[in-house]
Design an enzyme around this catalytic site. Structure first.
Site, PDB file in Angstrom:
ATOM      1  N   PHE A 166       0.833  -1.218   0.000  1.00 26.91           N
ATOM      2  CA  PHE A 166       0.000   0.000   0.000  1.00 26.91           C
ATOM      3  C   PHE A 166       0.863   1.263   0.000  1.00 26.91           C
ATOM      4  O   PHE A 166       0.530   2.233   0.692  1.00 26.91           O
ATOM      5  CB  PHE A 166      -0.918   0.048   1.229  1.00 26.91           C
ATOM      6  CG  PHE A 166      -1.980  -1.010   1.302  1.00 26.91           C
ATOM      7  CD1 PHE A 166      -2.274  -1.817   0.219  1.00 26.91           C
ATOM      8  CD2 PHE A 166      -2.716  -1.197   2.472  1.00 26.91           C
ATOM      9  CE1 PHE A 166      -3.266  -2.795   0.293  1.00 26.91           C
ATOM     10  CE2 PHE A 166      -3.708  -2.155   2.559  1.00 26.91           C
ATOM     11  CZ  PHE A 166      -3.987  -2.965   1.463  1.00 26.91           C
ATOM     12  N   ILE A 167       1.961   1.262  -0.723  1.00 25.99           N
ATOM     13  CA  ILE A 167       2.839   2.444  -0.680  1.00 25.99           C
ATOM     14  C   ILE A 167       2.557   3.384  -1.853  1.00 25.99           C
ATOM     15  O   ILE A 167       2.740   3.016  -3.019  1.00 25.99           O
ATOM     16  CB  ILE A 167       4.332   2.034  -0.666  1.00 25.99           C
ATOM     17  CG1 ILE A 167       4.594   1.021   0.460  1.00 25.99           C
ATOM     18  CG2 ILE A 167       5.228   3.277  -0.519  1.00 25.99           C
ATOM     19  CD1 ILE A 167       4.179   1.449   1.870  1.00 25.99           C
ATOM     20  N   GLY A 182       3.276  15.884   9.798  1.00 21.85           N
ATOM     21  CA  GLY A 182       3.242  16.744   8.612  1.00 21.85           C
ATOM     22  C   GLY A 182       2.300  16.158   7.574  1.00 21.85           C
ATOM     23  O   GLY A 182       1.470  16.858   6.990  1.00 21.85           O
ATOM     24  N   ALA A 183       2.415  14.843   7.376  1.00 24.71           N
ATOM     25  CA  ALA A 183       1.592  14.188   6.359  1.00 24.71           C
ATOM     26  C   ALA A 183       0.110  14.270   6.729  1.00 24.71           C
ATOM     27  O   ALA A 183      -0.756  14.380   5.868  1.00 24.71           O
ATOM     28  CB  ALA A 183       2.031  12.743   6.201  1.00 24.71           C
ATOM     29  N   ILE A 195     -27.386  15.790  -3.746  1.00 25.01           N
ATOM     30  CA  ILE A 195     -28.013  16.957  -4.371  1.00 25.01           C
ATOM     31  C   ILE A 195     -28.099  16.772  -5.891  1.00 25.01           C
ATOM     32  O   ILE A 195     -28.987  17.311  -6.545  1.00 25.01           O
ATOM     33  CB  ILE A 195     -27.258  18.247  -3.958  1.00 25.01           C
ATOM     34  CG1 ILE A 195     -27.608  18.570  -2.502  1.00 25.01           C
ATOM     35  CG2 ILE A 195     -27.585  19.424  -4.877  1.00 25.01           C
ATOM     36  CD1 ILE A 195     -26.848  19.711  -1.887  1.00 25.01           C
ATOM     37  N   GLY A 230     -30.015  11.251  -9.229  1.00 28.62           N
ATOM     38  CA  GLY A 230     -29.495  10.114 -10.002  1.00 28.62           C
ATOM     39  C   GLY A 230     -28.262  10.472 -10.814  1.00 28.62           C
ATOM     40  O   GLY A 230     -27.352   9.652 -10.987  1.00 28.62           O
ATOM     41  N   GLU A 241      -2.534   7.606   6.444  1.00 27.68           N
ATOM     42  CA  GLU A 241      -1.847   8.446   7.452  1.00 27.68           C
ATOM     43  C   GLU A 241      -2.504   8.289   8.815  1.00 27.68           C
ATOM     44  O   GLU A 241      -2.566   9.227   9.603  1.00 27.68           O
ATOM     45  CB  GLU A 241      -1.830   9.922   7.054  1.00 27.68           C
ATOM     46  CG  GLU A 241      -1.061  10.263   5.810  1.00 27.68           C
ATOM     47  CD  GLU A 241       0.367   9.736   5.795  1.00 27.68           C
ATOM     48  OE1 GLU A 241       0.884   9.370   6.870  1.00 27.68           O
ATOM     49  OE2 GLU A 241       0.942   9.680   4.710  1.00 27.68           O
ATOM     50  N   SER A 289      -9.221   7.283  11.212  1.00 25.15           N
ATOM     51  CA  SER A 289      -9.872   8.207  12.158  1.00 25.15           C
ATOM     52  C   SER A 289      -9.772   7.701  13.593  1.00 25.15           C
ATOM     53  O   SER A 289      -9.576   8.470  14.532  1.00 25.15           O
ATOM     54  CB  SER A 289     -11.349   8.378  11.790  1.00 25.15           C
ATOM     55  OG  SER A 289     -11.444   9.229  10.675  1.00 25.15           O
TER      56      SER A 289
HETATM   57  C1  LIG Z   1      -4.543   4.222  -1.126  1.00 25.11           C
HETATM   58  C2  LIG Z   1      -3.621   3.982   0.022  1.00 25.11           C
HETATM   59  C3  LIG Z   1      -2.393   4.619   0.051  1.00 25.11           C
HETATM   60  C4  LIG Z   1      -1.505   4.370   1.104  1.00 25.11           C
HETATM   61  N1  LIG Z   1      -0.269   4.954   1.102  1.00 25.11           N
HETATM   62  C5  LIG Z   1       0.633   4.600   2.050  1.00 25.11           C
HETATM   63  C6  LIG Z   1       1.989   5.064   1.987  1.00 25.11           C
HETATM   64  O1  LIG Z   1       2.348   5.843   1.113  1.00 25.11           O
HETATM   65  N2  LIG Z   1       2.861   4.625   2.914  1.00 25.11           N
HETATM   66  C7  LIG Z   1       2.508   3.758   3.897  1.00 25.11           C
HETATM   67  O2  LIG Z   1       3.359   3.379   4.677  1.00 25.11           O
HETATM   68  N3  LIG Z   1       1.219   3.320   4.007  1.00 25.11           N
HETATM   69  C8  LIG Z   1       0.293   3.707   3.101  1.00 25.11           C
HETATM   70  N4  LIG Z   1      -0.992   3.241   3.179  1.00 25.11           N
HETATM   71  C9  LIG Z   1      -1.376   2.384   4.277  1.00 25.11           C
HETATM   72  C10 LIG Z   1      -2.293   3.066   5.266  1.00 25.11           C
HETATM   73  O3  LIG Z   1      -1.599   4.024   6.008  1.00 25.11           O
HETATM   74  C11 LIG Z   1      -2.950   1.978   6.125  1.00 25.11           C
HETATM   75  O4  LIG Z   1      -3.828   1.278   5.283  1.00 25.11           O
HETATM   76  C12 LIG Z   1      -3.667   2.523   7.325  1.00 25.11           C
HETATM   77  O5  LIG Z   1      -2.784   3.112   8.236  1.00 25.11           O
HETATM   78  C13 LIG Z   1      -4.487   1.458   8.058  1.00 25.11           C
HETATM   79  O6  LIG Z   1      -3.755   0.287   8.237  1.00 25.11           O
HETATM   80  P1  LIG Z   1      -4.400  -1.113   7.770  1.00 25.11           P
HETATM   81  O7  LIG Z   1      -4.882  -0.933   6.369  1.00 25.11           O
HETATM   82  O8  LIG Z   1      -3.438  -2.192   8.017  1.00 25.11           O
HETATM   83  O9  LIG Z   1      -5.681  -1.282   8.668  1.00 25.11           O
HETATM   84  P2  LIG Z   1      -5.704  -1.937  10.141  1.00 25.11           P
HETATM   85  O10 LIG Z   1      -4.625  -1.361  10.967  1.00 25.11           O
HETATM   86  O11 LIG Z   1      -5.786  -3.401  10.013  1.00 25.11           O
HETATM   87  O12 LIG Z   1      -7.089  -1.377  10.688  1.00 25.11           O
HETATM   88  C14 LIG Z   1      -8.362  -2.012  10.418  1.00 25.11           C
HETATM   89  C15 LIG Z   1      -9.422  -1.294  11.257  1.00 25.11           C
HETATM   90  O13 LIG Z   1      -9.122  -1.439  12.659  1.00 25.11           O
HETATM   91  C16 LIG Z   1      -9.060  -0.158  13.277  1.00 25.11           C
HETATM   92  N5  LIG Z   1      -8.024  -0.166  14.322  1.00 25.11           N
HETATM   93  C17 LIG Z   1      -6.798  -0.719  14.268  1.00 25.11           C
HETATM   94  N6  LIG Z   1      -6.138  -0.491  15.417  1.00 25.11           N
HETATM   95  C18 LIG Z   1      -6.948   0.237  16.204  1.00 25.11           C
HETATM   96  C19 LIG Z   1      -6.844   0.808  17.514  1.00 25.11           C
HETATM   97  N7  LIG Z   1      -5.752   0.667  18.261  1.00 25.11           N
HETATM   98  N8  LIG Z   1      -7.892   1.502  17.993  1.00 25.11           N
HETATM   99  C20 LIG Z   1      -9.022   1.642  17.271  1.00 25.11           C
HETATM  100  N9  LIG Z   1      -9.187   1.128  16.042  1.00 25.11           N
HETATM  101  C21 LIG Z   1      -8.167   0.443  15.499  1.00 25.11           C
HETATM  102  C22 LIG Z   1      -8.740   0.813  12.150  1.00 25.11           C
HETATM  103  O14 LIG Z   1      -9.185   2.111  12.452  1.00 25.11           O
HETATM  104  C23 LIG Z   1      -9.497   0.196  10.984  1.00 25.11           C
HETATM  105  O15 LIG Z   1     -10.823   0.620  11.036  1.00 25.11           O
HETATM  106  C24 LIG Z   1      -1.896   3.512   2.155  1.00 25.11           C
HETATM  107  C25 LIG Z   1      -3.147   2.902   2.128  1.00 25.11           C
HETATM  108  C26 LIG Z   1      -3.999   3.121   1.076  1.00 25.11           C
HETATM  109  C27 LIG Z   1      -5.342   2.438   1.076  1.00 25.11           C
END
Ligand SMILES: Cc1cc2nc3c(=O)[nH]c(=O)nc-3n(C[C@H](O)[C@H](O)[C@H](O)COP(=O)(O)OP(=O)(O)OC[C@H]3O[C@@H](n4cnc5c(N)ncnc54)[C@H](O)[C@@H]3O)c2cc1C
Length: 573
Positions: free
Chosen positions: A208-209, A290-291, A414, A417, A440, A443
């Site tokens: 996912f980078i 920053g990000a 708004i 369809g 980043e 939520s």
């Molecule tokens: C289009 C895209 C671009 C991206 N670009 C980059 C990038 O450039 N560099 C990079 O390193 N990463 C990148 N990512 C990765 C991104 O930062 C992660 O997908 C994100 O941080 C969530 O991690 P995960 O997908 O493993 O979800 P998980 O960590 O598995 O989370 C799944 C769910 O569990 C919840 N959750 C997990 N832990 C907790 C907690 N402690 N408390 C409450 N809720 C929790 C989360 O909120 C989420 O709803 C990218 C992802 C996407 C989809």
């Protein structure tokens, strides 16, 4: 001719009330840079004039060259051919234009080819880029990577990497996430080791980078064998392209112009950035802050675009013999969108202000220390700015990304369809907004990051001082609403902390963080309303709405809505 800076009255409102004197004074080393570089400002006013010119250029490029290509970029997406990533045509052209305009080193020092412009202005540029084409921001917004090298690298590394970024010769990527390490970056497994010659090498997979095909990649990796947590991780810079195998690019919902890569590192040579073991606990945390502001700016740009699409469509579309814009329910939805948009902008640029202040005070304190001079005053201010920035950054990312989803949802609604169809931009914007509350840090993770500041009620003195200020007319009523909201906040906070139940606290944190954001933003809007009579309308709708939401959140906590968590197994069948 359209211009995303000069045609956005609210963005101009914020630009015109910037109070960055202290930040710019430090950034310009007391305006001594002007002696070395003839384009450096000679005083604060000169700096603002420069910033205005730069933002006008961004406004011109984004409105006239980038936005018209957005639908085509979304349609075309990135390509993966013979193991190589290619950008969509519109992205390639846009990067060319931004490079030609020398905008790829926005915040970097001039000696490396940068513009030395504060984060607040950079975020305004990000907002405009995202309004035009959200996925382009993912490439333009990767300048934090260069900033991290600037801050924590050696002088040799700065000289090696930074001019490449600033000249547009190189783009960057931030490789943190792995299949088993997403929100929990402490679980990062990528191996960093030194070979017989002492050369650092990286081995493992990142997924996912964004822009994983970049020329320069910052990588979080485990440098301390036998460790399991964040203290065994260090940060590395390496060259991409032939040193890293791109295994695939993702087929995803939105931001199609930004390639999301799976990367394989096979003993890739790398350079350690900063000190060993500080990778996650210091450098990545700093870089992510920053990000996060960048993603909040991206969310705001998407919201702005969606609001404008909805307004334009509502005015043009007729039903029941009149424009739907005149149907009160639609007018009301548009007003909610507009008020959310403007309150979001207030929160974001307040957060940026504190981040700029924190960054520049840190630079000044370090400089004074290096010169053996007293930095007590700077350190005291730095402590305060650090505390505030640490709360406002995740708060802004949380609020703005969630609101962007709401605004794009309503913009599509708004359109009726038509909104569901690809011919209209609302559909693309809705998909693009959806990523902003995921990457980043999701939520949920932003709430975790904001909770400490909220529980410690770090704005207590600030709120008290504001409550004691004289207000008159309609603002007095709004001040009373804010005072009442604070009473409810303190009551809910006491209830949550008295309970000493960690699970309950972690769930109720969302309600508390939200109330705190309403209070902080509400007072920001009160300030604006005192300066500009139109803003009284914005403050009024925002604060009355926020007061209702505060009562709901308070009720949720006080009536023990979450008590049934104990019975989760019975409910979740
Ligand atoms: C289009 C895209 C671009 C991206 N670009 C980059 C990038 O450039 N560099 C990079 O390193 N990463 C990148 N990512 C990765 C991104 O930062 C992660 O997908 C994100 O941080 C969530 O991690 P995960 O997908 O493993 O979800 P998980 O960590 O598995 O989370 C799944 C769910 O569990 C919840 N959750 C997990 N832990 C907790 C907690 N402690 N408390 C409450 N809720 C929790 C989360 O909120 C989420 O709803 C990218 C992802 C996407 C989809």
């Amino acid at each position: 001719m359209a211009n995303y800076f000069t045609d956005n009255t609210d963005l101009l409102f914020h630009f015109n009330r910037l109070k960055l004197e202290e930040v710019v004074e430090i950034a310009e080393h007391g305006y001594t840079e002007a002696k070395e570089y003839d384009f450096a400002p000679v005083d604060y006013q000169d700096a603002l004039d420069n910033y205005r010119k730069v933002l006008e250029i961004v406004g011109d490029i984004t409105a006239n060259s980038v936005a018209p290509q957005a639908a085509a970029v979304d349609e075309e997406g990135s390509h993966f051919v013979d193991g190589k990533v290619q950008y969509a045509k519109g992205i390639q052209e846009a990067l060319g234009l931004l490079t030609q305009a020398e905008l790829m080193g926005f915040t970097l020092p001039r000696r490396y080819g940068g513009l030395n412009i504060p984060t607040t202005l950079y975020t305004m540029a990000i907002e405009m880029v995202s309004r035009a084409e959200a996925s382009l921001m993912n490439l333009f917004g990767l300048q934090d990577i260069a900033e991290t090298i600037n801050k924590y690298g050696t002088e040799e590394q700065r000289q090696e990497f930074l001019p490449q970024f600033a000249s547009g010769a190189a783009t960057g990527a931030m490789a943190l996430t792995e299949p088993d390490a997403g929100s929990d970056l402490q679980a990062v497994n990528m191996l960093a080791y030194q070979d017989a010659d002492g050369q650092w090498r990286l081995k493992g997979v990142k997924r996912f980078i964004t822009n994983g095909n970049a020329e320069i990649v910052l990588v979080l990796a485990r440098s301390e064998p036998g460790t399991k947590d964040g203290r065994g991780l260090s940060l590395f810079a390496c060259y991409g392209k032939d040193n890293i195998v791109i295994r695939r690019i993702e087929n995803k919902l939105g931001i199609h112009g930004s390639p999301t890569c799976e990367m394989q590192f096979n003993d890739t040579p790398a350079q350690l950035i900063g000190k060993r073991k500080f990778g996650l606990i210091k450098y990545v945390m700093d870089m992510m802050n920053g990000a996060r502001l960048g993603v909040a700016g991206q969310a705001l740009g998407i919201s702005q675009a969606a609001y404008e699409e909805a307004l334009r469509y509502a005015k043009a579309r007729e039903q029941f013999g009149k424009s739907i814009y005149k149907i009160p329910v639609i007018t009301n939805m548009l007003m909610d969108m507009r008020v959310t948009l403007e309150s979001d902008r207030s929160l974001l640029y307040a957060a940026c202000h504190w981040v700029d202040l924190r960054n520049k005070l840190e630079e000044k304190a370090d400089l004074l220390k290096a010169e053996g001079k007293d930095s007590t005053a700077e350190n005291a201010k730095l402590k305060e700015a650090t505390r505030v920035a640490a709360l406002l950054t995740p708060m802004a990312k949380y609020v703005l990304s969630e609101n962007s989803n709401r605004i794009t949802y309503d913009a599509l609604q708004i359109h009726g369809g038509t909104g569901y169809m690809k011919e209209f931009n609302a559909e693309r914007l809705t998909r693009d907004a959806r990523i902003t509350n995921i990457y980043e840090g999701t939520s949920q993770l932003q709430i975790v990051a904001a909770t400490g500041g909220v529980i410690n009620d770090i704005f207590a003195d600030d709120f008290t001082a504001r409550e004691q200020k004289e207000t008159s007319g309609s603002l007095a009523r709004l001040a009373d609403e804010l005072k009442e909201m604070r009473v409810l906040f303190l009551d809910a906070l006491k209830y949550v902390t008295d309970k000493t139940d960690k699970h309950f606290q972690s769930i109720a944190a969302k309600e508390l963080v939200e109330i705190y954001s309403y209070l902080y933003t509400g007072w920001l809007l009160m300030d604006e309303a005192e300066e500009d009579s139109r803003k009284v309308f914005i403050a009024r709708r925002y604060i009355i709405g926020a007061a209702a939401k505060t009562r709901r959140n308070w009720d949720t906590i006080k009536k023990d809505l979450f008590a049934d968590l104990l019975h989760a197994e019975d409910i979740l069948i």
